[in-house]
Design an enzyme around this catalytic site. Structure first.
Site, PDB file in Angstrom:
ATOM      1  N   LYS A  66       0.833  -1.202   0.006  1.00 34.59           N
ATOM      2  CA  LYS A  66      -0.075  -0.051  -0.041  1.00 34.59           C
ATOM      3  C   LYS A  66       0.872   1.243  -0.138  1.00 34.59           C
ATOM      4  O   LYS A  66       0.564   2.039  -0.692  1.00 34.59           O
ATOM      5  CB  LYS A  66      -0.836   0.165   1.296  1.00 34.59           C
TER       6      LYS A  66
ATOM      7  N   CYS B 202      -3.500  10.997   0.720  1.00 34.86           N
ATOM      8  CA  CYS B 202      -2.808   9.611   0.383  1.00 34.86           C
ATOM      9  C   CYS B 202      -1.541   9.851  -0.140  1.00 34.86           C
ATOM     10  O   CYS B 202      -0.644   9.585   0.808  1.00 34.86           O
ATOM     11  CB  CYS B 202      -3.525   8.549  -0.380  1.00 34.86           C
TER      12      CYS B 202
HETATM   13  N1  SAJ Z   1      -1.393  14.526  -9.657  1.00 36.39           N
HETATM   14  C1  SAJ Z   1      -0.416  15.302 -10.387  1.00 36.39           C
HETATM   15  N2  SAJ Z   1      -0.157  14.528 -11.390  1.00 36.39           N
HETATM   16  C2  SAJ Z   1      -0.622  13.294 -11.954  1.00 36.39           C
HETATM   17  C3  SAJ Z   1      -1.649  12.669 -11.331  1.00 36.39           C
HETATM   18  C4  SAJ Z   1      -1.999  13.160  -9.943  1.00 36.39           C
HETATM   19  O1  SAJ Z   1      -0.050  16.264 -10.016  1.00 36.39           O
HETATM   20  O2  SAJ Z   1      -0.007  13.078 -13.180  1.00 36.39           O
HETATM   21  C5  SAJ Z   1      -1.994  15.028  -8.148  1.00 36.39           C
HETATM   22  C6  SAJ Z   1      -3.328  15.277  -8.168  1.00 36.39           C
HETATM   23  O3  SAJ Z   1      -3.898  16.456  -8.724  1.00 36.39           O
HETATM   24  C7  SAJ Z   1      -3.830  15.267  -6.693  1.00 36.39           C
HETATM   25  C8  SAJ Z   1      -2.699  14.331  -6.111  1.00 36.39           C
HETATM   26  O4  SAJ Z   1      -1.600  13.936  -7.393  1.00 36.39           O
HETATM   27  O5  SAJ Z   1      -3.468  16.444  -6.055  1.00 36.39           O
HETATM   28  C9  SAJ Z   1      -3.278  12.838  -5.951  1.00 36.39           C
HETATM   29  O6  SAJ Z   1      -4.101  12.479  -6.978  1.00 36.39           O
HETATM   30  P1  SAJ Z   1      -4.272  10.885  -7.482  1.00 36.39           P
HETATM   31  O7  SAJ Z   1      -5.528  11.189  -8.292  1.00 36.39           O
HETATM   32  O8  SAJ Z   1      -3.256  10.351  -8.385  1.00 36.39           O
HETATM   33  O9  SAJ Z   1      -4.370  10.092  -6.077  1.00 36.39           O
HETATM   34  P2  SAJ Z   1      -5.316   9.830  -4.881  1.00 36.39           P
HETATM   35  O10 SAJ Z   1      -4.767  10.613  -3.974  1.00 36.39           O
HETATM   36  O11 SAJ Z   1      -6.779  10.523  -5.231  1.00 36.39           O
HETATM   37  O12 SAJ Z   1      -5.510   8.363  -4.663  1.00 36.39           O
HETATM   38  C10 SAJ Z   1      -4.579   7.804  -4.591  1.00 36.39           C
HETATM   39  C11 SAJ Z   1      -4.332   6.507  -5.482  1.00 36.39           C
HETATM   40  N3  SAJ Z   1      -3.261   5.665  -5.532  1.00 36.39           N
HETATM   41  C12 SAJ Z   1      -2.561   5.431  -6.529  1.00 36.39           C
HETATM   42  O13 SAJ Z   1      -2.668   5.762  -7.809  1.00 36.39           O
HETATM   43  C13 SAJ Z   1      -1.069   4.810  -6.349  1.00 36.39           C
HETATM   44  C14 SAJ Z   1      -5.715   5.463  -4.932  1.00 36.39           C
HETATM   45  O14 SAJ Z   1      -5.664   4.397  -5.740  1.00 36.39           O
HETATM   46  C15 SAJ Z   1      -5.384   5.124  -3.494  1.00 36.39           C
HETATM   47  O15 SAJ Z   1      -6.558   4.324  -3.216  1.00 36.39           O
HETATM   48  C16 SAJ Z   1      -5.579   6.295  -2.678  1.00 36.39           C
HETATM   49  O16 SAJ Z   1      -4.370   7.190  -3.096  1.00 36.39           O
HETATM   50  C17 SAJ Z   1      -5.311   6.038  -1.415  1.00 36.39           C
HETATM   51  O17 SAJ Z   1      -6.253   6.002  -0.579  1.00 36.39           O
HETATM   52  O18 SAJ Z   1      -4.247   5.792  -0.702  1.00 36.39           O
END
Ligand code: SAJ
Length: 405
Positions: free
Chosen positions: A206, A260
């Site tokens: 995780k 997360c």
């Molecule tokens: N972000 C970027 N660039 C990207 C992708 C995301 O700047 O290319 C930023 C987003 O704007 C946001 C942050 O990252 O601020 C996180 O967003 P996200 O959509 O990537 O992820 P979360 O936090 O919504 O969800 C993550 C997920 N983990 C992974 O993709 C490895 C999800 O599957 C997990 O269940 C969740 O964390 C968790 O609960 O741990």
């Protein structure tokens, strides 16, 4: 297995409780927040997610899901409470598992030796084993009879229900029986593959998943700051580089938010401070990116103010940590808006996914557009797309107008 008791009815606990009850299990949802309990039992859902409300209405009406302030005896207990990070040690924020242990305390009165306890809360490696020892110290259960599995949630906010059903699941049992019984439980509603392992590995999986993403976003964010100095269009650069069959650079943004990715890498750093240099640096780069965006926004506001020859009214569009959700946790957009207010700019703020905020006055979209001299797009919400803003000065940090800096 006929019943389960879900401790913590937040972003993960509630959808889990809903899917388990939709699958036919009798589910007791438990939370320490009285308002949440009353709201659920009155048929009102406190969390917004696509597809969630329909299942909520169905299972609350059928009586398969009821909400309680105290744990109720069941075959399985699912712990889905937060694990915040607290004080720092040597500049590394430390995870705090007190709430998980409080949840375990709360079920001690109702669990039996053969009960199965599933931990979904993100936890430092070794937590499930500590829970075994803790339960052993508080009960007269035999050590080899205690059943605990660590089964991390992996859903993305905004698509929780779909992913909770379709994503592959990892189950880390402390023994064979915990693994097998947990697998049976998730098979009630999970169509993805269920991969079993030991508890320590599942806990680390995780953390590794979210740290992987953080490191890769940090790479994109670092590139974007370098490209800005070199006057290279980062988006074009990434599109071209991603044409390579083995390159997949993520998108730079105004920092990393959410509870997360912005938090979990510190769990690894806290356990292995000297071996996690890359992970720690990635965290710092992503936080640095928000500060860099703030300084760029200030530069642009000041340039535009000279052209307007008056202190402008600035409309900040979006507060959540990513598009089309209500979640503001660790949100770069919230931090940017707060900083601009602190700096003394005249700010109007709009976040269509929430009703109010304790520190920021919210206005509706039409009002912000009408009254602002400068609009700053902070979050690419769908409702901000295709607005007719030809008259307005725009600063775009989320790429909604295709003119992101
Ligand atoms: N972000 C970027 N660039 C990207 C992708 C995301 O700047 O290319 C930023 C987003 O704007 C946001 C942050 O990252 O601020 C996180 O967003 P996200 O959509 O990537 O992820 P979360 O936090 O919504 O969800 C993550 C997920 N983990 C992974 O993709 C490895 C999800 O599957 C997990 O269940 C969740 O964390 C968790 O609960 O741990």
């Amino acid at each position: 297995m006929n019943s389960c008791c879900v401790i913590g009815l937040g972003y993960i606990g509630l959808p889990t409780a809903l899917l388990a009850s939709k699958a036919g299990l009798r589910v007791f949802g438990v939370d320490i927040n009285k308002e949440i309990i009353e709201s659920i039992n009155n048929g009102k859902c406190h969390i917004q997610e696509p597809g969630l409300n329909e299942i909520f209405t169905e299972v609350v009406k059928s009586g398969l899901l009821t909400a309680h302030l105290k744990p109720v005896e069941a075959d399985i207990y699912i712990i889905a409470v937060p694990t915040p990070i607290f004080k720092k040690q040597n500049n590394i924020p430390l995870p705090n598992t007190d709430i998980v242990f409080q949840a375990i305390d709360s079920i001690l009165k109702v669990i039996k030796e053969e009960s199965l306890i599933i931990i979904e809360s993100t936890s430092p490696t070794g937590t499930s084993q500590k829970i075994v020892q803790y339960i052993k110290s508080k009960t007269d259960f035999q050590l080899n009879k205690i059943n605990i599995a660590y089964c991390p949630e992996r859903v993305i906010p905004g698509n929780t229900i779909y992913e909770m059903i379709n994503n592959n699941r990892v189950i880390g049992g402390i023994n064979e029986e915990s693994r097998n019984r947990s697998k049976k439980f998730y098979e009630y509603f999970c169509k993805g593959e269920i991969i079993t392992t030991d508890a320590n590995t599942a806990e680390m999986v995780k953390l590794a998943e979210n740290a992987f993403r953080d490191v890769n976003i940090a790479f994109a964010n670092e590139l974007s700051m370098i490209c800005s100095d070199l006057k290279i269009d980062t988006e074009e650069l990434i599109n071209i580089a991603n044409n390579h069959p083995r390159v997949n650079i993520l998108s730079p943004g105004c920092g990393v938010g959410g509870h997360c990715i912005a938090i979990d890498p510190w769990f690894i750093a806290a356990q292995s401070p000297n071996k996690s240099k890359l992970i720690q640096t990635a965290r710092k780069v992503n936080n640095e990116k928000t500060k860099w965006v703030i300084s760029k926004i200030k530069e642009q506001i000041d340039e535009l103010s000279i052209k307007l020859s008056k202190p402008p009214i600035i409309g900040c569009l979006g507060l959540s940590f990513k598009p089309n959700i209500e979640d503001l946790r660790e949100s770069p957009a919230l931090l940017i808006t707060t900083e601009l207010i602190k700096h003394g700019y005249k700010i109007l703020s709009c976040e269509p996914n929430i009703k109010s905020h304790p520190k920021i006055n919210l206005s509706n979209l039409d009002e912000v557009i009408e009254k602002s001299d400068i609009l700053i797009f902070l979050v690419a919400h769908n409702c901000f797309k295709d607005l007719n803003l030809s008259e307005k000065k725009i600063i775009d940090v989320c790429g909604i107008t295709k003119k992101k800096f």
